[in-house]
Design an enzyme around this catalytic site. Structure first.
Site, PDB file in Angstrom:
ATOM      1  CG  ASP A 314     -12.247 -12.788  23.770  1.00  0.00           C
ATOM      2  OD1 ASP A 314     -12.225 -12.609  25.010  1.00  0.00           O
ATOM      3  OD2 ASP A 314     -11.256 -13.201  23.148  1.00  0.00           O
ATOM      4  CD  GLU A 520      -6.091 -11.146  25.691  1.00  0.00           C
ATOM      5  OE1 GLU A 520      -6.682 -11.037  24.622  1.00  0.00           O
ATOM      6  OE2 GLU A 520      -6.659 -11.316  26.777  1.00  0.00           O
TER       7      GLU A 520
END
Ligand code: BGC
Ligand code: BGC
Length: 633
Positions: A314, A520
């Site tokens: 990520d 997020e």
């Protein structure tokens, strides 16, 4: 003519030498490069290319950088293998298809101008349609799609998304998120199809939608069916939806049985369907960061499940192995690469990453076999998807972006994603479907005329954008106006006062409330309340006139205090740009069919609470959803 002249010159030997040199140069130009020959089997192409590559070129392949720091020169100088757009990272505000294609091609030309000419792969979050792109079709977020329990629909959405992504010259989407969200306090819950892994598994049909159908005989190989399809990415491996109290990027405390029976199954499906890549989760499993988890990434995903595509980190995922992030970058690179991550989403400080990794390999701390495994996987995906044959994009798919056909598909998805939670007080006098013909109706609430809220996070910007000036689409208010009889007067007030509602002479009201946009890091919520004046609007309006409340939210929210006042209640989740789908069903052109794919809790102190739990005591149970029949208005 030059050669002829030479032949007559006084130094025939020099002339001959030159002739040989010319011949050799021509030969070199035409040298047969096996890896460039599409007729060669995949394995042979990979092998041929691998043996030609230097360490520097190999490590370059393992590098993904942000477009902000990418240029043709950087690609060329560092042999960079991949570039991404982070959330909201676009070539220019409201960029056109042409702007996108030009940017991607420009970067690609840098990659192609290297010695071996290995094309870069450009990736982007296309998680509910091509969501960073102005005027793209924005589909409902996954939480709404789970409700439909319609894998065929989701597959069509994947295919439409692939076309829109390819329209902008991009061959790779960081989707689908196959998280199984077990706690709605998590700010990414809307990226999850369901709390039930079976629904998430079913929805992996989006993968053959994005990539194309894996041909019958080829089992579990990364597969992308050419220029109208994109490489997909199952994310975030694994347990991202299981963190304690739903805290983003935190720790999933779980026994192995539950990890494998709840969070892992959708990975089996994804691999079976040929998913090209898997992204690792920021979160930890029982205290161990997934980005450093060799047992699960290499031992399980690669060795046991035989995943043969590439594993991508990520964004700054390896930096976040340490706390604070980037505290020991050498360790981060070491731990991440050894765990089995093949491509690092750096995303900006590539010079540091490249030198750190090179150093670790030169010192034999990271074995060459690990580098070779990573590069083989990356090349396998690039070859399999035809990137070597078609590295540059053109404008032939330009009209796919936000096409009418895709918008119709999104509208269909919206209709099927709505869940009717209540219709009529005490089960009597159902209010829905609403009559199209009424003298005067009221539309109220913070979310009635707000396209940005309707789309949620990961839309145009990383965290989403409020208001109506972000992209093309239809708000619920506009949809209502489009749908009612021309004689019906529609009055809109976001937060009307009681007197106004009482004296207004309204036949009924539609109140649209919910959550603001978030993504997020910023979306976690401990109280899960309706935003702003939403609660007040419900109280005022529903206290005075018959009302349907439409909740626009990324998860179930606290609704119990209002339910008794409400005549009809609809969960619309984050429907995206095609608000018309909401009106289609409210007014009975289509029936309600959606069933909750999440448990609707009574109060937050019950959380986490998922179907099957011993303490299960929901307000609306998993699987609940009233239905209506279409009506002739
Ligand atoms: C998210 C990923 C996303 C990536 C690239 C990360 O912060 O967790 O889901 O694909 O950024 O934007
Ligand atoms: C990027 C996102 C990324 C996030 C992670 C943002 O700046 O735009 O794509 O997921 O950072 O921290």
């Amino acid at each position: 003519m030059g050669v002829a002249k030479m032949g007559r010159s006084a130094r025939p030997l020099v002339g001959f030498g030159l002739l040989v040199l010319c011949f050799m140069a021509a030969m070199a130009e035409d040298e047969y490069l096996k890896y460039k020959d599409p007729k060669q089997p995949l394995g042979a192409r990979i092998k041929d290319l691998m043996k030609r590559m230097s360490l520097e070129e190999k490590i370059g392949q393992m590098t993904q950088i942000e477009r902000k720091v990418a240029s043709a020169d950087v690609m060329k100088q560092y042999f960079i293998g991949s570039v991404l757009s982070g959330g909201g990272s676009v070539p220019a505000p409201k960029a056109s298809v042409q702007d996108w294609v030009n940017m991607v091609n420009e970067i690609q030309k840098g990659a192609l101008s290297t010695r071996l000419g290995i094309p870069m792969i450009y990736g982007i979050d296309a998680v509910h349609g091509h969501n960073n792109v102005y005027k793209a079709t924005i589909f409902p977020h996954n939480i709404g799609l789970g409700v439909t329990r319609d894998p065929e629909l989701v597959k069509r959405i994947g295919a439409a998304t692939a076309l829109e992504v390819r329209a902008t010259g991009i061959p790779y989407a960081f989707a689908p998120c196959i998280a199984v969200c077990r706690d709605p306090r998590w700010g990414r819950c809307y990226e999850s199809y369901s709390e039930d892994h079976k629904i998430v598994q079913m929805m992996t049909e989006i993968i053959p939608g994005l990539q194309g159908d894996l041909p019958p005989k080829s089992r579990s190989v990364p597969f992308v069916a050419g220029k109208t399809k994109v490489a997909a990415c199952a994310k975030h491996f694994v347990g991202d939806g299981g963190t304690v109290k739903g805290v983003d990027e935190s720790n999933t405390v779980i026994n192995i049985k539950d990890l494998f029976s709840i969070h892992m199954p959708a990975y089996y499906d994804s691999i079976k369907k040929g998913v090209a890549t898997v992204m690792v989760s920021y979160s930890s499993v029982n205290g161990e960061k997934m980005h450093a988890n060799g047992n699960l990434v290499t031992g399980f995903l690669k060795n046991k499940l035989k995943f043969r595509g590439f594993v991508i980190s990520d964004w700054q995922g390896i930096d976040r192995i340490t706390n604070p992030p980037h505290a020991n970058y050498t360790y981060s690179v070491y731990a991440g690469i050894l765990a089995g991550i093949d491509m690092i989403m750096v995303p900006e400080n590539y010079a540091e990453y490249l030198s750190t990794l090179t150093e670790l390999v030169k010192k034999n701390v990271i074995p060459m076999s690990r580098i070779n495994d990573a590069v083989k996987r990356i090349l396998r995906v690039k070859f399999a998807m035809g990137l070597f044959e078609n590295p540059l994009a053109d404008l032939s798919l330009a009209n796919q972006l936000g096409s009418q056909e895709h918008r119709e598909l999104a509208r269909e998805a919206v209709r099927k994603s709505l869940v009717l939670l209540k219709n009529g007080k005490n089960g009597h006098y159902p209010l829905l479907p609403l009559p199209k013909k009424a003298p005067k109706i009221l539309v109220a609430g913070t979310h009635a005329d707000n396209l940005g809220f309707q789309c949620g996070g990961w839309t145009i910007e990383w965290q989403g954008v409020p208001g109506n000036d972000l992209t093309a689409g239809t708000t619920i208010l506009t949809a209502v106006k489009n749908t009612v009889d021309p004689s019906t007067q529609v009055v809109f007030q976001e937060n009307p006062d009681a007197g106004f509602v009482k004296s207004g002479g309204f036949s009924y009201a539609i109140v649209v409330v919910g959550e603001v946009a978030y993504a997020e890091m910023f979306g976690d919520s401990a109280n899960l309340t309706i935003a702003g004046t939403g609660g007040a609007a419900i109280n005022t309006v529903c206290g005075a006139v018959k009302c349907v409340v439409v909740v626009v939210s990324g998860r179930p929210v606290v609704i119990e205090p209002y339910v008794a006042k409400i005549d009809a209640l609809v969960a619309a989740w984050l429907p995206g740009t095609e608000g018309q789908g909401v009106a289609d069903v409210l007014f009975g052109d289509y029936g309600f069919s959606g069933k909750l794919a999440r448990t609707w809790f009574k109060s937050v102190d019950q959380l986490p609470m998922n179907v099957g739990d011993r303490h299960y005591d929901p307000l609306f149970a998993f699987g609940f959803g009233l239905t209506t029949k279409p009506k002739v208005n």
